[in-house]
Design an enzyme around this catalytic site. Sequence first.
Site, PDB file in Angstrom:
ATOM      1  N   GLU A  58       0.812  -1.216   0.000  1.00 29.82           N
ATOM      2  CA  GLU A  58       0.000   0.000   0.000  1.00 29.82           C
ATOM      3  C   GLU A  58       0.846   1.267   0.000  1.00 29.82           C
ATOM      4  O   GLU A  58       0.486   2.254  -0.635  1.00 29.82           O
ATOM      5  CB  GLU A  58      -0.913  -0.017   1.229  1.00 29.82           C
ATOM      6  CG  GLU A  58      -1.946   1.071   1.264  1.00 29.82           C
ATOM      7  CD  GLU A  58      -2.916   0.892   2.426  1.00 29.82           C
ATOM      8  OE1 GLU A  58      -3.116   1.875   3.160  1.00 29.82           O
ATOM      9  OE2 GLU A  58      -3.457  -0.207   2.587  1.00 29.82           O
ATOM     10  N   ASP A  59       1.976   1.250   0.694  1.00 34.43           N
ATOM     11  CA  ASP A  59       2.711   2.491   0.940  1.00 34.43           C
ATOM     12  C   ASP A  59       4.130   2.556   0.385  1.00 34.43           C
ATOM     13  O   ASP A  59       4.824   3.549   0.626  1.00 34.43           O
ATOM     14  CB  ASP A  59       2.775   2.758   2.448  1.00 34.43           C
ATOM     15  CG  ASP A  59       1.411   3.047   3.036  1.00 34.43           C
ATOM     16  OD1 ASP A  59       0.501   3.454   2.297  1.00 34.43           O
ATOM     17  OD2 ASP A  59       1.250   2.870   4.261  1.00 34.43           O
TER      18      ASP A  59
END
Length: 190
Positions: A58-59
Amino acid sequence: MTILEEAILFAVEAHSGAVRKGSTVPYILHPLEAAAIASTITEDQTVLAAAVLHDVVEDTPCTPEQLEARFGPSVASLVAAETEDKRPGQTPESTWRVRKEEAIRHLRQDPRREVKIIAMGDKLSNLRAMYQALTREGDFLWTRFHQQDPLAHCWYYREVGAALDCLRDYPAWREYWQLYEQIWPGQPLP
Protein backbone atom coordinates in the site's frame (compact mmCIF):
# COMPACT_ATOMS: atom_id res chain seq x y z
CA MET A 1 16.73 -16.72 9.21
CA THR A 2 13.02 -17.13 10.04
CA ILE A 3 10.26 -15.74 7.85
CA LEU A 4 9.54 -13.15 10.55
CA GLU A 5 13.16 -12.01 10.69
CA GLU A 6 13.26 -11.77 6.91
CA ALA A 7 9.99 -9.81 6.92
CA ILE A 8 11.36 -7.36 9.48
CA LEU A 9 14.49 -6.72 7.41
CA PHE A 10 12.40 -6.33 4.24
CA ALA A 11 9.97 -3.91 5.93
CA VAL A 12 12.80 -1.83 7.40
CA GLU A 13 14.25 -1.42 3.92
CA ALA A 14 10.88 -0.80 2.23
CA HIS A 15 9.83 1.89 4.73
CA SER A 16 13.31 3.45 5.01
CA GLY A 17 13.09 7.21 5.54
CA ALA A 18 9.29 7.25 5.95
CA VAL A 19 7.72 8.80 9.06
CA ARG A 20 4.28 8.61 10.65
CA LYS A 21 1.82 11.32 9.55
CA GLY A 22 2.39 14.59 11.34
CA SER A 23 5.45 13.39 13.26
CA THR A 24 9.11 12.53 13.01
CA VAL A 25 8.54 8.98 14.31
CA PRO A 26 10.05 6.44 11.90
CA TYR A 27 7.22 4.66 10.08
CA ILE A 28 8.73 1.21 10.64
CA LEU A 29 7.71 1.39 14.29
CA HIS A 30 4.04 1.07 13.24
CA PRO A 31 4.32 -2.30 11.44
CA LEU A 32 6.61 -3.58 14.18
CA GLU A 33 4.04 -2.55 16.79
CA ALA A 34 1.26 -4.15 14.72
CA ALA A 35 3.23 -7.42 14.73
CA ALA A 36 3.92 -7.13 18.47
CA ILE A 37 0.18 -6.71 19.11
CA ALA A 38 -0.59 -9.66 16.82
CA SER A 39 1.94 -11.74 18.80
CA THR A 40 -0.26 -11.36 21.90
CA ILE A 41 -2.92 -13.34 20.00
CA THR A 42 -0.90 -15.80 17.89
CA GLU A 43 2.59 -17.22 17.57
CA ASP A 44 2.06 -18.11 13.89
CA GLN A 45 5.19 -16.76 12.16
CA THR A 46 3.37 -16.36 8.84
CA VAL A 47 0.76 -14.12 10.46
CA LEU A 48 3.41 -12.12 12.30
CA ALA A 49 5.44 -11.71 9.11
CA ALA A 50 2.32 -10.49 7.29
CA ALA A 51 1.64 -8.04 10.14
CA VAL A 52 5.14 -6.58 9.72
CA LEU A 53 4.60 -6.36 5.97
CA HIS A 54 0.97 -5.18 6.03
CA ASP A 55 1.71 -1.74 4.55
CA VAL A 56 4.50 -2.50 2.07
CA VAL A 57 2.25 -2.91 -0.97
CA GLU A 58 0.00 0.00 0.00
CA ASP A 59 2.71 2.49 0.94
CA THR A 60 5.92 1.54 -0.87
CA PRO A 61 6.91 0.59 -4.44
CA CYS A 62 6.73 -3.12 -3.50
CA THR A 63 4.28 -5.03 -5.69
CA PRO A 64 2.07 -7.96 -4.68
CA GLU A 65 4.08 -10.13 -7.08
CA GLN A 66 7.37 -9.20 -5.43
CA LEU A 67 5.92 -9.91 -2.02
CA GLU A 68 4.64 -13.33 -3.11
CA ALA A 69 7.93 -14.24 -4.77
CA ARG A 70 9.84 -13.37 -1.59
CA PHE A 71 7.44 -14.60 1.12
CA GLY A 72 5.03 -16.99 -0.58
CA PRO A 73 1.30 -16.95 -1.30
CA SER A 74 0.14 -17.17 2.34
CA VAL A 75 1.92 -14.00 3.43
CA ALA A 76 1.00 -12.22 0.19
CA SER A 77 -2.67 -13.13 0.62
CA LEU A 78 -2.75 -11.86 4.21
CA VAL A 79 -1.06 -8.60 3.20
CA ALA A 80 -3.52 -8.21 0.30
CA ALA A 81 -6.38 -8.48 2.79
CA GLU A 82 -5.00 -5.38 4.59
CA THR A 83 -4.17 -3.40 1.44
CA GLU A 84 -6.51 -0.61 0.34
CA ASP A 85 -7.14 0.27 -3.28
CA LYS A 86 -5.78 3.81 -3.18
CA ARG A 87 -7.35 4.64 -6.57
CA PRO A 88 -4.47 6.29 -8.41
CA GLY A 89 -5.52 9.47 -10.16
CA GLN A 90 -8.06 10.40 -7.47
CA THR A 91 -7.36 12.38 -4.34
CA PRO A 92 -7.16 10.49 -1.04
CA GLU A 93 -9.65 12.95 0.44
CA SER A 94 -12.26 12.17 -2.22
CA THR A 95 -11.91 8.39 -1.87
CA TRP A 96 -11.56 8.13 1.92
CA ARG A 97 -15.11 6.97 2.67
CA VAL A 98 -15.33 4.41 -0.12
CA ARG A 99 -11.91 2.97 0.77
CA LYS A 100 -12.93 2.61 4.40
CA GLU A 101 -16.31 1.06 3.48
CA GLU A 102 -14.48 -1.49 1.31
CA ALA A 103 -12.05 -2.28 4.13
CA ILE A 104 -14.88 -2.82 6.62
CA ARG A 105 -16.84 -4.97 4.19
CA HIS A 106 -13.79 -7.09 3.45
CA LEU A 107 -12.99 -7.48 7.16
CA ARG A 108 -16.55 -8.62 7.86
CA GLN A 109 -16.65 -11.06 4.94
CA ASP A 110 -13.18 -12.61 5.13
CA PRO A 111 -13.56 -15.73 7.29
CA ARG A 112 -9.85 -15.96 8.15
CA ARG A 113 -9.06 -15.29 11.79
CA GLU A 114 -5.51 -14.41 10.69
CA VAL A 115 -6.83 -11.43 8.74
CA LYS A 116 -8.62 -10.17 11.82
CA ILE A 117 -5.50 -10.59 13.97
CA ILE A 118 -3.43 -8.49 11.55
CA ALA A 119 -6.19 -5.86 11.38
CA MET A 120 -6.27 -5.74 15.18
CA GLY A 121 -2.53 -5.12 15.30
CA ASP A 122 -2.73 -2.41 12.65
CA LYS A 123 -5.77 -0.58 14.00
CA LEU A 124 -4.82 -0.81 17.68
CA SER A 125 -1.41 0.63 16.80
CA ASN A 126 -3.20 3.47 14.99
CA LEU A 127 -5.49 4.12 17.97
CA ARG A 128 -2.51 4.24 20.32
CA ALA A 129 -0.82 6.83 18.08
CA MET A 130 -4.06 8.84 17.80
CA TYR A 131 -4.57 8.87 21.54
CA GLN A 132 -0.98 9.98 22.18
CA ALA A 133 -1.26 12.74 19.58
CA LEU A 134 -4.66 13.83 20.89
CA THR A 135 -3.26 14.23 24.42
CA ARG A 136 -0.36 16.30 23.04
CA GLU A 137 -2.08 18.29 20.29
CA GLY A 138 -5.79 18.22 20.99
CA ASP A 139 -8.09 18.50 17.99
CA PHE A 140 -5.20 19.71 15.81
CA LEU A 141 -4.52 15.98 15.42
CA TRP A 142 -7.32 15.65 12.85
CA THR A 143 -5.70 18.13 10.45
CA ARG A 144 -2.99 15.60 9.57
CA PHE A 145 -5.44 13.15 8.00
CA HIS A 146 -7.03 13.03 4.56
CA GLN A 147 -10.38 12.88 6.41
CA GLN A 148 -10.40 15.66 8.99
CA ASP A 149 -13.78 14.96 10.60
CA PRO A 150 -13.14 13.13 13.90
CA LEU A 151 -16.63 11.59 13.79
CA ALA A 152 -15.82 9.96 10.44
CA HIS A 153 -12.82 8.31 12.08
CA CYS A 154 -15.04 7.34 15.00
CA TRP A 155 -17.46 5.62 12.60
CA TYR A 156 -14.59 3.78 10.91
CA TYR A 157 -12.96 2.50 14.10
CA ARG A 158 -16.33 1.54 15.59
CA GLU A 159 -17.16 -0.56 12.51
CA VAL A 160 -13.68 -2.11 12.37
CA GLY A 161 -13.87 -2.97 16.06
CA ALA A 162 -17.26 -4.60 15.58
CA ALA A 163 -15.81 -6.70 12.75
CA LEU A 164 -13.07 -7.86 15.13
CA ASP A 165 -15.51 -9.16 17.75
CA CYS A 166 -14.15 -12.71 17.38
CA LEU A 167 -11.05 -11.45 19.26
CA ARG A 168 -13.01 -10.22 22.29
CA ASP A 169 -11.25 -12.64 24.66
CA TYR A 170 -7.87 -10.93 24.17
CA PRO A 171 -6.44 -7.92 26.01
CA ALA A 172 -5.80 -6.19 22.66
CA TRP A 173 -9.56 -6.13 21.98
CA ARG A 174 -10.26 -4.59 25.38
CA GLU A 175 -7.50 -1.99 24.90
CA TYR A 176 -8.95 -1.16 21.47
CA TRP A 177 -12.32 -0.27 22.99
CA GLN A 178 -10.78 1.60 25.95
CA LEU A 179 -8.87 3.82 23.51
CA TYR A 180 -11.96 4.24 21.35
CA GLU A 181 -13.88 5.58 24.37
CA GLN A 182 -11.02 7.90 25.33
CA ILE A 183 -10.60 9.32 21.83
CA TRP A 184 -14.35 9.70 21.16
CA PRO A 185 -15.98 10.02 24.60
CA GLY A 186 -19.72 9.62 24.61
CA GLN A 187 -19.88 8.09 21.15
CA PRO A 188 -21.91 4.89 20.90
CA LEU A 189 -20.34 1.48 20.90
CA PRO A 190 -21.54 -1.15 18.42
